[in-house]
Design an enzyme around this catalytic site. Structure first.
Site, PDB file in Angstrom:
ATOM      1  N   TYR A 128     -14.053  -2.348   5.902  1.00  0.00           N
ATOM      2  CA  TYR A 128     -14.218  -3.310   4.806  1.00  0.00           C
ATOM      3  C   TYR A 128     -15.662  -3.811   4.752  1.00  0.00           C
ATOM      4  O   TYR A 128     -16.293  -3.825   3.693  1.00  0.00           O
ATOM      5  CB  TYR A 128     -13.263  -4.494   4.988  1.00  0.00           C
ATOM      6  CG  TYR A 128     -13.533  -5.637   4.039  1.00  0.00           C
ATOM      7  CD1 TYR A 128     -13.070  -5.594   2.729  1.00  0.00           C
ATOM      8  CD2 TYR A 128     -14.270  -6.745   4.455  1.00  0.00           C
ATOM      9  CE1 TYR A 128     -13.334  -6.634   1.852  1.00  0.00           C
ATOM     10  CE2 TYR A 128     -14.533  -7.792   3.583  1.00  0.00           C
ATOM     11  CZ  TYR A 128     -14.064  -7.733   2.285  1.00  0.00           C
ATOM     12  OH  TYR A 128     -14.334  -8.761   1.421  1.00  0.00           O
ATOM     13  N   ARG A 175     -17.947 -17.976   9.182  1.00  0.00           N
ATOM     14  CA  ARG A 175     -18.173 -19.358   8.746  1.00  0.00           C
ATOM     15  C   ARG A 175     -17.084 -19.857   7.794  1.00  0.00           C
ATOM     16  O   ARG A 175     -16.704 -21.034   7.822  1.00  0.00           O
ATOM     17  CB  ARG A 175     -19.533 -19.441   8.049  1.00  0.00           C
ATOM     18  CG  ARG A 175     -19.903 -20.820   7.505  1.00  0.00           C
ATOM     19  CD  ARG A 175     -20.996 -20.688   6.468  1.00  0.00           C
ATOM     20  NE  ARG A 175     -20.552 -19.863   5.346  1.00  0.00           N
ATOM     21  CZ  ARG A 175     -21.390 -19.275   4.471  1.00  0.00           C
ATOM     22  NH1 ARG A 175     -22.688 -19.414   4.611  1.00  0.00           N
ATOM     23  NH2 ARG A 175     -20.902 -18.555   3.480  1.00  0.00           N
ATOM     24  N   ARG A 185      -6.935 -16.220   1.509  1.00  0.00           N
ATOM     25  CA  ARG A 185      -7.606 -14.989   1.933  1.00  0.00           C
ATOM     26  C   ARG A 185      -7.691 -14.956   3.457  1.00  0.00           C
ATOM     27  O   ARG A 185      -7.911 -15.992   4.089  1.00  0.00           O
ATOM     28  CB  ARG A 185      -9.015 -14.910   1.335  1.00  0.00           C
ATOM     29  CG  ARG A 185      -9.059 -14.935  -0.174  1.00  0.00           C
ATOM     30  CD  ARG A 185     -10.495 -14.744  -0.666  1.00  0.00           C
ATOM     31  NE  ARG A 185     -11.367 -15.812  -0.229  1.00  0.00           N
ATOM     32  CZ  ARG A 185     -11.701 -16.857  -0.990  1.00  0.00           C
ATOM     33  NH1 ARG A 185     -11.209 -16.966  -2.204  1.00  0.00           N
ATOM     34  NH2 ARG A 185     -12.515 -17.787  -0.528  1.00  0.00           N
ATOM     35  N   PHE A 245     -37.560 -11.092   1.089  1.00  0.00           N
ATOM     36  CA  PHE A 245     -36.224 -10.863   0.540  1.00  0.00           C
ATOM     37  C   PHE A 245     -35.229 -10.498   1.648  1.00  0.00           C
ATOM     38  O   PHE A 245     -34.086 -10.960   1.633  1.00  0.00           O
ATOM     39  CB  PHE A 245     -36.290  -9.731  -0.490  1.00  0.00           C
ATOM     40  CG  PHE A 245     -34.953  -9.274  -0.993  1.00  0.00           C
ATOM     41  CD1 PHE A 245     -34.284  -9.963  -1.991  1.00  0.00           C
ATOM     42  CD2 PHE A 245     -34.347  -8.140  -0.464  1.00  0.00           C
ATOM     43  CE1 PHE A 245     -33.035  -9.542  -2.454  1.00  0.00           C
ATOM     44  CE2 PHE A 245     -33.108  -7.711  -0.917  1.00  0.00           C
ATOM     45  CZ  PHE A 245     -32.452  -8.416  -1.914  1.00  0.00           C
TER      46      PHE A 245
END
Length: 374
Positions: A128, A175, A185, A245
Protein backbone atom coordinates in the site's frame (compact mmCIF):
# COMPACT_ATOMS: atom_id res chain seq x y z
CA UNK A 1 -0.38 32.51 20.52
CA UNK A 2 2.32 30.94 18.34
CA UNK A 3 4.81 33.54 19.57
CA UNK A 4 3.99 32.69 23.19
CA UNK A 5 4.55 28.96 22.52
CA UNK A 6 8.05 29.77 21.27
CA UNK A 7 9.20 31.74 24.33
CA UNK A 8 11.03 28.67 25.65
CA UNK A 9 12.72 28.26 22.26
CA UNK A 10 14.42 31.59 21.43
CA UNK A 11 15.67 30.58 17.98
CA UNK A 12 12.18 29.45 16.97
CA UNK A 13 10.80 32.76 18.19
CA UNK A 14 13.37 34.66 16.15
CA UNK A 15 12.71 32.60 13.02
CA UNK A 16 8.94 32.85 13.36
CA UNK A 17 9.19 36.62 13.67
CA UNK A 18 11.56 36.77 10.71
CA UNK A 19 9.31 34.46 8.69
CA UNK A 20 6.26 36.65 9.37
CA UNK A 21 8.18 39.77 8.34
CA UNK A 22 9.30 38.52 4.93
CA UNK A 23 11.78 35.71 5.55
CA UNK A 24 9.29 33.30 4.01
CA UNK A 25 10.12 34.60 0.53
CA UNK A 26 13.77 33.62 0.85
CA UNK A 27 12.75 29.97 1.18
CA UNK A 28 9.49 30.04 -0.80
CA UNK A 29 9.58 32.79 -3.46
CA UNK A 30 6.22 34.29 -4.40
CA UNK A 31 4.83 32.93 -7.66
CA UNK A 32 3.67 35.37 -10.33
CA UNK A 33 -0.02 34.50 -10.59
CA UNK A 34 -0.67 37.07 -13.33
CA UNK A 35 1.55 35.21 -15.78
CA UNK A 36 -0.44 31.96 -15.46
CA UNK A 37 -3.06 30.76 -17.91
CA UNK A 38 -6.60 30.34 -16.60
CA UNK A 39 -6.22 26.55 -16.51
CA UNK A 40 -2.99 26.75 -14.50
CA UNK A 41 -4.62 29.21 -12.10
CA UNK A 42 -7.35 26.63 -11.55
CA UNK A 43 -4.72 23.94 -10.90
CA UNK A 44 -2.96 26.04 -8.26
CA UNK A 45 -6.31 26.91 -6.70
CA UNK A 46 -7.08 23.21 -6.26
CA UNK A 47 -3.52 22.57 -5.11
CA UNK A 48 -3.88 25.05 -2.24
CA UNK A 49 -7.27 23.59 -1.33
CA UNK A 50 -5.79 20.08 -1.29
CA UNK A 51 -2.59 20.67 0.66
CA UNK A 52 -1.30 24.07 1.78
CA UNK A 53 2.00 22.60 2.98
CA UNK A 54 2.84 20.83 -0.28
CA UNK A 55 1.51 23.79 -2.27
CA UNK A 56 4.16 26.00 -0.68
CA UNK A 57 7.13 23.81 -1.63
CA UNK A 58 5.71 23.03 -5.08
CA UNK A 59 5.28 26.72 -5.89
CA UNK A 60 8.93 27.29 -4.95
CA UNK A 61 10.21 24.96 -7.69
CA UNK A 62 11.96 26.45 -10.70
CA UNK A 63 10.23 27.24 -14.01
CA UNK A 64 8.23 24.60 -15.83
CA UNK A 65 9.09 21.99 -13.21
CA UNK A 66 6.68 23.80 -10.88
CA UNK A 67 3.71 23.30 -13.22
CA UNK A 68 4.60 19.68 -14.00
CA UNK A 69 4.80 18.76 -10.31
CA UNK A 70 1.59 20.67 -9.53
CA UNK A 71 -0.39 18.68 -12.11
CA UNK A 72 1.39 15.43 -11.17
CA UNK A 73 0.45 15.95 -7.52
CA UNK A 74 -3.21 16.76 -8.25
CA UNK A 75 -3.65 13.72 -10.48
CA UNK A 76 -2.12 11.41 -7.88
CA UNK A 77 -4.20 12.91 -5.07
CA UNK A 78 -7.36 12.26 -7.10
CA UNK A 79 -6.20 8.70 -7.76
CA UNK A 80 -5.31 8.24 -4.09
CA UNK A 81 -8.75 9.50 -3.00
CA UNK A 82 -10.40 6.90 -5.19
CA UNK A 83 -8.09 4.14 -3.97
CA UNK A 84 -8.67 5.05 -0.30
CA UNK A 85 -12.47 5.09 -0.57
CA UNK A 86 -13.50 2.15 1.61
CA UNK A 87 -17.08 2.16 0.31
CA UNK A 88 -16.16 1.09 -3.24
CA UNK A 89 -16.15 -2.67 -3.76
CA UNK A 90 -12.98 -4.27 -5.12
CA UNK A 91 -14.89 -5.42 -8.21
CA UNK A 92 -15.76 -1.82 -9.03
CA UNK A 93 -12.58 -0.15 -7.75
CA UNK A 94 -10.01 -2.16 -9.74
CA UNK A 95 -11.45 -1.24 -13.19
CA UNK A 96 -11.75 2.39 -12.06
CA UNK A 97 -8.07 2.45 -11.09
CA UNK A 98 -6.98 0.73 -14.32
CA UNK A 99 -8.94 3.20 -16.46
CA UNK A 100 -8.27 6.30 -14.35
CA UNK A 101 -5.77 7.73 -16.85
CA UNK A 102 -8.52 7.91 -19.51
CA UNK A 103 -10.81 9.91 -17.21
CA UNK A 104 -8.27 12.75 -17.18
CA UNK A 105 -9.36 13.56 -20.73
CA UNK A 106 -13.05 13.65 -19.83
CA UNK A 107 -13.76 17.07 -18.25
CA UNK A 108 -17.22 16.06 -17.07
CA UNK A 109 -16.21 12.75 -15.45
CA UNK A 110 -17.22 12.48 -11.78
CA UNK A 111 -17.49 9.65 -9.28
CA UNK A 112 -20.56 10.27 -7.13
CA UNK A 113 -21.26 6.83 -5.64
CA UNK A 114 -19.18 7.13 -2.49
CA UNK A 115 -21.14 6.56 0.72
CA UNK A 116 -20.29 6.89 4.39
CA UNK A 117 -16.93 5.30 5.05
CA UNK A 118 -16.95 1.72 6.31
CA UNK A 119 -14.25 0.36 8.56
CA UNK A 120 -11.76 -1.73 6.68
CA UNK A 121 -8.43 -3.21 7.75
CA UNK A 122 -5.39 -2.68 5.55
CA UNK A 123 -3.91 -6.11 4.86
CA UNK A 124 -0.74 -5.33 2.88
CA UNK A 125 0.98 -2.35 4.48
CA UNK A 126 4.29 -2.31 2.51
CA UNK A 127 2.56 -2.68 -0.87
CA UNK A 128 0.00 0.00 0.00
CA UNK A 129 2.73 2.49 1.00
CA UNK A 130 4.67 1.73 -2.18
CA UNK A 131 1.74 2.41 -4.47
CA UNK A 132 0.41 5.53 -2.75
CA UNK A 133 3.75 7.13 -1.86
CA UNK A 134 6.75 5.20 -3.18
CA UNK A 135 5.62 5.55 -6.79
CA UNK A 136 5.16 9.28 -6.20
CA UNK A 137 8.81 9.53 -5.14
CA UNK A 138 9.87 7.52 -8.17
CA UNK A 139 7.76 9.61 -10.56
CA UNK A 140 9.04 12.90 -9.16
CA UNK A 141 12.64 11.70 -9.32
CA UNK A 142 12.23 10.82 -12.99
CA UNK A 143 10.77 14.29 -13.62
CA UNK A 144 13.78 15.90 -11.93
CA UNK A 145 16.19 13.89 -14.08
CA UNK A 146 14.22 14.33 -17.32
CA UNK A 147 14.25 18.10 -16.82
CA UNK A 148 18.06 17.91 -16.44
CA UNK A 149 17.78 19.83 -13.18
CA UNK A 150 19.21 16.70 -11.58
CA UNK A 151 21.58 13.92 -12.68
CA UNK A 152 20.15 10.75 -14.32
CA UNK A 153 21.09 8.74 -11.22
CA UNK A 154 18.38 10.53 -9.21
CA UNK A 155 15.68 9.10 -11.47
CA UNK A 156 17.36 5.73 -11.95
CA UNK A 157 17.80 4.83 -8.28
CA UNK A 158 14.30 3.50 -7.69
CA UNK A 159 15.09 2.15 -4.22
CA UNK A 160 16.15 5.52 -2.79
CA UNK A 161 13.26 7.35 -4.49
CA UNK A 162 10.81 4.80 -3.13
CA UNK A 163 12.16 5.30 0.40
CA UNK A 164 11.60 9.05 0.15
CA UNK A 165 7.89 8.44 -0.36
CA UNK A 166 7.59 5.58 2.12
CA UNK A 167 9.12 7.61 4.93
CA UNK A 168 6.58 10.42 4.52
CA UNK A 169 3.64 8.03 4.17
CA UNK A 170 4.56 5.96 7.21
CA UNK A 171 5.00 9.11 9.28
CA UNK A 172 1.53 10.35 8.35
CA UNK A 173 -0.04 6.96 9.10
CA UNK A 174 1.68 6.74 12.50
CA UNK A 175 0.73 10.28 13.51
CA UNK A 176 -2.91 10.06 12.33
CA UNK A 177 -3.91 6.97 14.33
CA UNK A 178 -6.72 8.64 16.28
CA UNK A 179 -8.05 10.72 13.40
CA UNK A 180 -8.20 7.65 11.14
CA UNK A 181 -9.97 5.65 13.85
CA UNK A 182 -12.63 8.32 14.19
CA UNK A 183 -13.08 8.41 10.41
CA UNK A 184 -13.35 4.63 10.13
CA UNK A 185 -9.95 4.10 8.51
CA UNK A 186 -7.31 1.64 9.68
CA UNK A 187 -3.85 1.95 8.13
CA UNK A 188 -1.60 0.59 10.87
CA UNK A 189 -0.30 -2.85 9.73
CA UNK A 190 -2.06 -5.79 11.36
CA UNK A 191 1.12 -7.85 11.43
CA UNK A 192 2.41 -5.32 13.98
CA UNK A 193 -0.60 -4.27 16.06
CA UNK A 194 -1.92 -7.86 16.07
CA UNK A 195 0.91 -8.74 18.45
CA UNK A 196 -0.50 -6.35 21.06
CA UNK A 197 -4.32 -6.27 20.77
CA UNK A 198 -7.18 -8.07 19.04
CA UNK A 199 -8.57 -4.92 17.41
CA UNK A 200 -6.66 -1.80 16.38
CA UNK A 201 -9.28 0.41 18.02
CA UNK A 202 -8.43 -1.12 21.41
CA UNK A 203 -5.33 1.09 21.60
CA UNK A 204 -7.59 4.05 22.36
CA UNK A 205 -8.74 2.38 25.58
CA UNK A 206 -6.87 3.60 28.71
CA UNK A 207 -6.16 0.07 29.93
CA UNK A 208 -4.21 -0.66 26.74
CA UNK A 209 -2.04 2.45 26.72
CA UNK A 210 1.21 0.62 27.51
CA UNK A 211 0.72 -1.83 24.64
CA UNK A 212 -0.31 1.03 22.39
CA UNK A 213 2.92 2.93 23.03
CA UNK A 214 5.00 -0.19 22.47
CA UNK A 215 3.32 -0.73 19.10
CA UNK A 216 3.83 2.95 18.28
CA UNK A 217 7.55 2.68 19.05
CA UNK A 218 7.86 -0.41 16.86
CA UNK A 219 6.26 1.37 13.91
CA UNK A 220 8.48 4.43 14.37
CA UNK A 221 11.54 2.20 14.52
CA UNK A 222 10.45 0.64 11.23
CA UNK A 223 10.06 4.07 9.62
CA UNK A 224 13.53 5.17 10.80
CA UNK A 225 15.07 2.50 8.55
CA UNK A 226 14.32 4.76 5.56
CA UNK A 227 16.47 7.64 6.85
CA UNK A 228 19.80 6.31 5.45
CA UNK A 229 18.19 6.24 1.99
CA UNK A 230 16.79 9.74 2.55
CA UNK A 231 20.28 11.05 3.37
CA UNK A 232 21.78 9.40 0.29
CA UNK A 233 19.02 10.75 -1.96
CA UNK A 234 19.24 14.34 -0.70
CA UNK A 235 23.04 14.28 -0.94
CA UNK A 236 22.77 13.77 -4.72
CA UNK A 237 20.58 16.82 -5.43
CA UNK A 238 22.20 19.88 -6.99
CA UNK A 239 19.29 22.22 -7.85
CA UNK A 240 18.39 24.44 -4.89
CA UNK A 241 14.63 24.51 -5.50
CA UNK A 242 14.49 20.73 -5.92
CA UNK A 243 16.58 20.28 -2.76
CA UNK A 244 14.22 22.51 -0.74
CA UNK A 245 11.19 20.72 -2.20
CA UNK A 246 12.56 17.32 -1.13
CA UNK A 247 14.33 18.20 2.11
CA UNK A 248 11.68 20.28 3.89
CA UNK A 249 8.98 17.55 4.05
CA UNK A 250 11.58 14.99 5.15
CA UNK A 251 12.89 17.03 8.10
CA UNK A 252 9.29 17.84 9.07
CA UNK A 253 8.57 14.10 9.12
CA UNK A 254 11.67 13.40 11.22
CA UNK A 255 10.61 16.05 13.75
CA UNK A 256 7.08 14.61 13.79
CA UNK A 257 8.35 11.09 14.55
CA UNK A 258 10.49 12.47 17.37
CA UNK A 259 7.39 14.16 18.80
CA UNK A 260 5.36 10.94 18.52
CA UNK A 261 7.97 8.53 19.87
CA UNK A 262 6.93 6.97 23.20
CA UNK A 263 4.14 9.55 23.40
CA UNK A 264 0.75 8.49 24.80
CA UNK A 265 -0.83 11.61 23.30
CA UNK A 266 -0.91 9.90 19.88
CA UNK A 267 -3.84 7.83 21.24
CA UNK A 268 -5.57 10.72 23.01
CA UNK A 269 -5.37 13.71 20.70
CA UNK A 270 -3.32 15.50 18.07
CA UNK A 271 0.48 15.42 18.08
CA UNK A 272 2.14 18.01 15.89
CA UNK A 273 5.26 20.14 15.92
CA UNK A 274 5.13 23.80 16.95
CA UNK A 275 4.69 26.37 14.20
CA UNK A 276 7.92 28.06 15.23
CA UNK A 277 9.64 24.68 15.04
CA UNK A 278 8.23 24.10 11.54
CA UNK A 279 9.34 27.55 10.35
CA UNK A 280 12.83 26.98 11.75
CA UNK A 281 13.08 23.67 9.89
CA UNK A 282 11.94 25.32 6.65
CA UNK A 283 14.50 28.09 6.95
CA UNK A 284 17.36 25.80 8.00
CA UNK A 285 16.90 22.80 5.69
CA UNK A 286 18.40 24.44 2.61
CA UNK A 287 21.71 22.57 2.47
CA UNK A 288 22.99 19.10 3.27
CA UNK A 289 25.12 19.92 6.34
CA UNK A 290 22.12 21.62 7.96
CA UNK A 291 19.83 18.69 7.12
CA UNK A 292 22.32 16.25 8.65
CA UNK A 293 22.49 18.40 11.78
CA UNK A 294 18.67 18.38 12.03
CA UNK A 295 18.59 14.60 11.64
CA UNK A 296 21.26 14.19 14.30
CA UNK A 297 19.34 16.45 16.69
CA UNK A 298 16.12 14.44 16.46
CA UNK A 299 17.84 11.06 16.45
CA UNK A 300 19.51 11.99 19.72
CA UNK A 301 16.17 13.17 21.08
CA UNK A 302 14.60 9.78 20.32
CA UNK A 303 17.66 7.85 21.52
CA UNK A 304 17.55 9.43 24.97
CA UNK A 305 13.85 8.61 25.33
CA UNK A 306 14.10 4.89 24.50
CA UNK A 307 12.58 2.95 27.43
CA UNK A 308 14.80 0.05 28.48
CA UNK A 309 11.69 -2.10 28.86
CA UNK A 310 10.40 -1.41 25.35
CA UNK A 311 10.34 -4.58 23.18
CA UNK A 312 11.80 -2.67 20.23
CA UNK A 313 14.45 -0.81 22.22
CA UNK A 314 17.43 -2.74 20.84
CA UNK A 315 16.24 -2.33 17.24
CA UNK A 316 15.64 1.38 17.79
CA UNK A 317 19.16 1.87 19.17
CA UNK A 318 20.61 -0.17 16.31
CA UNK A 319 18.99 1.86 13.51
CA UNK A 320 19.92 5.15 15.19
CA UNK A 321 23.53 3.91 15.46
CA UNK A 322 23.43 3.10 11.73
CA UNK A 323 22.14 6.59 10.94
CA UNK A 324 24.92 8.10 13.05
CA UNK A 325 27.52 6.47 10.80
CA UNK A 326 26.40 8.54 7.80
CA UNK A 327 28.73 11.40 8.64
CA UNK A 328 26.23 13.17 10.88
CA UNK A 329 27.85 16.09 12.75
CA UNK A 330 28.16 15.64 16.49
CA UNK A 331 26.42 18.92 17.20
CA UNK A 332 23.13 20.71 16.97
CA UNK A 333 22.44 23.53 14.52
CA UNK A 334 24.42 26.60 15.46
CA UNK A 335 22.19 29.45 16.54
CA UNK A 336 22.40 32.56 14.41
CA UNK A 337 22.44 34.65 17.55
CA UNK A 338 25.53 35.34 19.63
CA UNK A 339 23.47 36.52 22.59
CA UNK A 340 22.72 34.48 25.70
CA UNK A 341 19.44 32.54 25.75
CA UNK A 342 18.12 34.57 28.71
CA UNK A 343 18.85 37.88 27.01
CA UNK A 344 17.44 36.65 23.73
CA UNK A 345 14.27 35.38 25.43
CA UNK A 346 13.78 38.78 27.06
CA UNK A 347 14.20 40.55 23.73
CA UNK A 348 11.77 38.13 22.07
CA UNK A 349 9.19 38.66 24.81
CA UNK A 350 9.52 42.40 24.42
CA UNK A 351 9.12 42.07 20.66
CA UNK A 352 6.02 39.91 21.08
CA UNK A 353 4.41 42.37 23.48
CA UNK A 354 5.25 45.23 21.12
CA UNK A 355 3.80 43.30 18.20
CA UNK A 356 0.60 42.63 20.16
CA UNK A 357 0.39 46.25 21.26
CA UNK A 358 0.79 47.60 17.73
CA UNK A 359 -1.75 45.12 16.37
CA UNK A 360 -4.27 46.14 19.04
CA UNK A 361 -3.57 49.82 18.47
CA UNK A 362 -4.03 49.37 14.73
CA UNK A 363 -7.37 47.61 15.27
CA UNK A 364 -8.59 50.28 17.70
CA UNK A 365 -7.59 53.02 15.26
CA UNK A 366 -9.37 51.27 12.41
CA UNK A 367 -12.52 50.89 14.52
CA UNK A 368 -12.32 54.54 15.50
CA UNK A 369 -11.99 55.68 11.90
CA UNK A 370 -14.91 53.48 10.84
CA UNK A 371 -17.03 54.90 13.68
CA UNK A 372 -16.12 58.42 12.56
CA UNK A 373 -17.12 57.61 8.99
CA UNK A 374 -20.53 56.42 10.17
Amino acid sequence: MEFVKCLGHPEEFYNLLRFQMGGRRKVIPKMDQDSLSSSLKTCYKYLNQTSRSFAAVIEALDGEMRHAVCIFYLVLRALDTLEDDMTISVEKKVPLLHNFHSYLYEPDWRYMESKEKDRQVLEDFPTYCHYVAGLVGIGLSRLFSASELEDPLVGEDVERANSMGLFLQKTNIIRDYLEDQREGREFWPQEVWGKYVKKLGDFAKPQNIDSAVQCLNELITNALHHIPDVITYLSRLRNQSVFNFCAIPQVMAIATLAACYNNQQVFKGVVKIRKGQAVTLMMDATNMPAVKAIIYQYMEEIYHRIPSSDPSSSKTRQIISTIRTQNLPNCQLISRSHYSPIYLSFVMLLAALSWQYLSTLSQVTEDYVQTGEH
